[in-house]
Design a protein around this motif. Structure first.
Motif, mmCIF file in Angstrom:
data_model
loop_
_atom_site.group_PDB
_atom_site.id
_atom_site.type_symbol
_atom_site.label_atom_id
_atom_site.label_comp_id
_atom_site.label_asym_id
_atom_site.label_seq_id
_atom_site.Cartn_x
_atom_site.Cartn_y
_atom_site.Cartn_z
ATOM 1 N N CYS A 11 0.821 -1.217 0.000
ATOM 2 C CA CYS A 11 0.000 0.000 0.000
ATOM 3 C C CYS A 11 0.851 1.262 0.000
ATOM 4 N N GLY A 12 1.935 1.236 -0.765
ATOM 5 C CA GLY A 12 2.807 2.397 -0.875
ATOM 6 C C GLY A 12 2.294 3.421 -1.863
ATOM 7 N N VAL A 13 3.204 4.260 -2.350
ATOM 8 C CA VAL A 13 2.833 5.403 -3.181
ATOM 9 C C VAL A 13 2.042 4.984 -4.417
ATOM 10 N N ILE A 14 2.474 3.920 -5.104
ATOM 11 C CA ILE A 14 1.854 3.546 -6.369
ATOM 12 C C ILE A 14 0.459 2.961 -6.186
ATOM 13 N N SER A 15 0.111 2.538 -4.974
ATOM 14 C CA SER A 15 -1.181 1.857 -4.771
ATOM 15 C C SER A 15 -2.369 2.782 -5.012
ATOM 16 N N GLY A 16 -2.181 4.093 -4.823
ATOM 17 C CA GLY A 16 -3.312 5.008 -4.948
ATOM 18 C C GLY A 16 -3.978 4.955 -6.304
ATOM 19 N N ILE A 17 -3.188 4.982 -7.381
ATOM 20 C CA ILE A 17 -3.767 4.988 -8.719
ATOM 21 C C ILE A 17 -4.408 3.644 -9.041
ATOM 22 N N TYR A 18 -3.852 2.549 -8.509
ATOM 23 C CA TYR A 18 -4.474 1.242 -8.710
ATOM 24 C C TYR A 18 -5.806 1.155 -7.975
ATOM 25 N N LEU A 66 -7.424 -12.643 -7.819
ATOM 26 C CA LEU A 66 -6.278 -11.989 -8.458
ATOM 27 C C LEU A 66 -5.542 -11.151 -7.425
ATOM 28 N N VAL A 67 -4.267 -11.457 -7.223
ATOM 29 C CA VAL A 67 -3.432 -10.684 -6.306
ATOM 30 C C VAL A 67 -2.608 -9.685 -7.115
ATOM 31 N N VAL A 68 -2.681 -8.418 -6.727
ATOM 32 C CA VAL A 68 -1.892 -7.364 -7.350
ATOM 33 C C VAL A 68 -0.728 -7.049 -6.421
ATOM 34 N N ASN A 69 0.483 -7.322 -6.888
ATOM 35 C CA ASN A 69 1.678 -7.231 -6.068
ATOM 36 C C ASN A 69 2.332 -5.864 -6.271
ATOM 37 N N LEU A 70 2.145 -4.975 -5.301
ATOM 38 C CA LEU A 70 2.694 -3.618 -5.367
ATOM 39 C C LEU A 70 3.763 -3.399 -4.304
ATOM 40 N N THR A 71 4.404 -4.466 -3.870
ATOM 41 C CA THR A 71 5.452 -4.357 -2.874
ATOM 42 C C THR A 71 6.727 -3.783 -3.502
ATOM 43 N N VAL A 72 7.748 -3.553 -2.682
ATOM 44 C CA VAL A 72 9.035 -3.096 -3.207
ATOM 45 C C VAL A 72 9.650 -4.225 -4.028
ATOM 46 N N PRO A 73 10.524 -3.900 -5.001
ATOM 47 C CA PRO A 73 11.035 -4.933 -5.905
ATOM 48 C C PRO A 73 11.620 -6.159 -5.219
#
Length: 391
Positions: A11-18, A66-73
């Protein structure tokens, strides 16, 4: 089943747009989110009107397809593998994994289980990427002979609240930003055959200047921040490829392609719209605006952008809708794990070539992604509900 139930991990920065855009695509129902920091997951869940779970709970939930993986690389492999082993389809933010062999294991695991594995970027499926692909396929500039690709800025520390991972192994402009450019080029030119590269660290230390609890902290840089490569494609085309976080300002277009009949400028592959420019045999540049096409209209701006910066088309989660359509209706799957694995190998071979001074062949084979036709692209988007927040 008319849609896939979606759970987000990270749930970091990129999660908002998703969290926002998932609501606008057909075939997707947003159910839950999870993060290693429970309070962060709770805040995101409250803003999106969904359930907050622990990572283990989300992966075990029978309600998540469906799992959306938005963790750090560095966490991409572990989370994606666990999700696949739990019987879930997976869509990961780029890169597919930090390590190439881990990426291969993810692709093999998904295929062995009959699950779909997708990976960002999905930007090449946006209006700008589709328009450029159409013009290339129609022969607007003839056979592609060569080209250039440039991503140059001064890094992430001035806007990202916690930018350290960008400058450590697994980060850097190649693993972080090259996926956008490589995916766009592969969509237009085809798969890569071999690479040759050089790399350097321009600034050995970075200072966080973004307004955040880490403001003023110093970061020791441990990965190349300027990489220059020559990429040879299976087609024979050769592209000069430069990715750098050591540049204050430049004037290069994102991607230019040079063909037997003319030249083409491709929009910024980090976004979904933009203007494609072509010139026929040295004539004047002709503009082809993708803004009127499906998933091409400007709809977003970063909060830290100056007023003179124009809005951009940001339809992230298009790759999720593409995956859901493939799972539910049997349509072609385009932003696949196989594409991401090829991109991952190219990136690692670029870094390896820079370290060894040797040209390196690419082993993974790939076809260009199937074309996403205009009608099919438009059918995926239903629009944001009036109650949608920025998440």
């Amino acid at each position: 089943m008319a849609s896939l139930n979606v759970g987000i991990v990270g749930c970091g920065v990129i999660s908002g747009i998703y969290l926002k855009n998932i609501l606008a695509y057909r075939g997707l129902t947003l159910r839950a989110c999870a993060d290693m920091r429970p309070e962060v997951a709770q805040a995101k869940a409250a803003s999106a009107g969904i359930e907050a779970m622990s990572v283990d709970q989300l992966l075990a939930s029978e309600d998540i397809d469906l799992v959306v993986n938005l963790t750090v690389p560095a966490a991409h492999f572990g989370v994606s593998l666990a999700a696949l082993q739990a019987g879930k389809h997976v869509f990961s933010e780029k890169p597919l994994a930090v390590d190439f062999e881990q990426g291969r294991k993810l692709v093999d695991e998904a295929e062995a289980r009959g699950l779909l594995l997708g990976c960002a970027p999905d930007t090449f499926l946006g209006a700008g990427g589709r328009l450029a692909r159409k013009l290339v396929d129609e022969g607007a500039v003839g056979r592609i002979l060569s080209g250039t690709a440039f991503l140059m800025s001064h890094g992430m520390e001035h806007w990202h609240p916690d930018p350290e991972f960008f400058f450590k192994p697994g980060g850097g402009p190649i693993l972080d930003m090259a996926p956008y450019y490589l995916s766009a080029l592969i969509n237009l030119v085809g798969p890569v055959a071999r690479v040759f590269a050089m790399a350097s660290i321009g600034f050995p230390e970075r200072v966080v200047t973004a307004e955040s609890p880490r403001k003023g902290e110093r970061i020791t840089v441990e990965t190349p921040t300027s990489v220059m490569a020559l990429i040879e494609f299976v087609s024979g085309a050769q592209v000069t490829f430069t990715m750098s976080w050591d540049v204050w300002k430049h004037g290069h277009p994102a991607i230019e392609l040079y063909g037997t009949e003319g030249s083409m400028r491709v929009p910024d592959p980090n976004f979904f719209g933009g203007v494609v420019e072509t010139t026929e045999r040295g004539g004047e540049w002709r503009s082809h605006d993708a803004g009127a096409l499906a998933l091409g209209a400007p709809n977003w701006r970063a909060p830290n952008w100056p007023p003179e910066m124009p809005d951009r088309a940001n339809y992230r989660a298009l790759g999720l809708a593409d995956l859901a359509s493939a799972a539910l209706a049997g349509t072609p799957h385009r932003s696949t794990g196989r594409l991401a694995l090829h991109v991952l190998e190219v990136m690692h071979r670029i870094l390896e070539s820079a370290a060894t001074g040797q040209a390196i062949a690419i082993a993974t084979a790939l076809d260009r992604p199937p074309v996403l036709e205009e009608d099919a692209a438009g059918a995926l988007w239903k629009g944001l509900p009036e109650t949608a927040s920025a998440a």
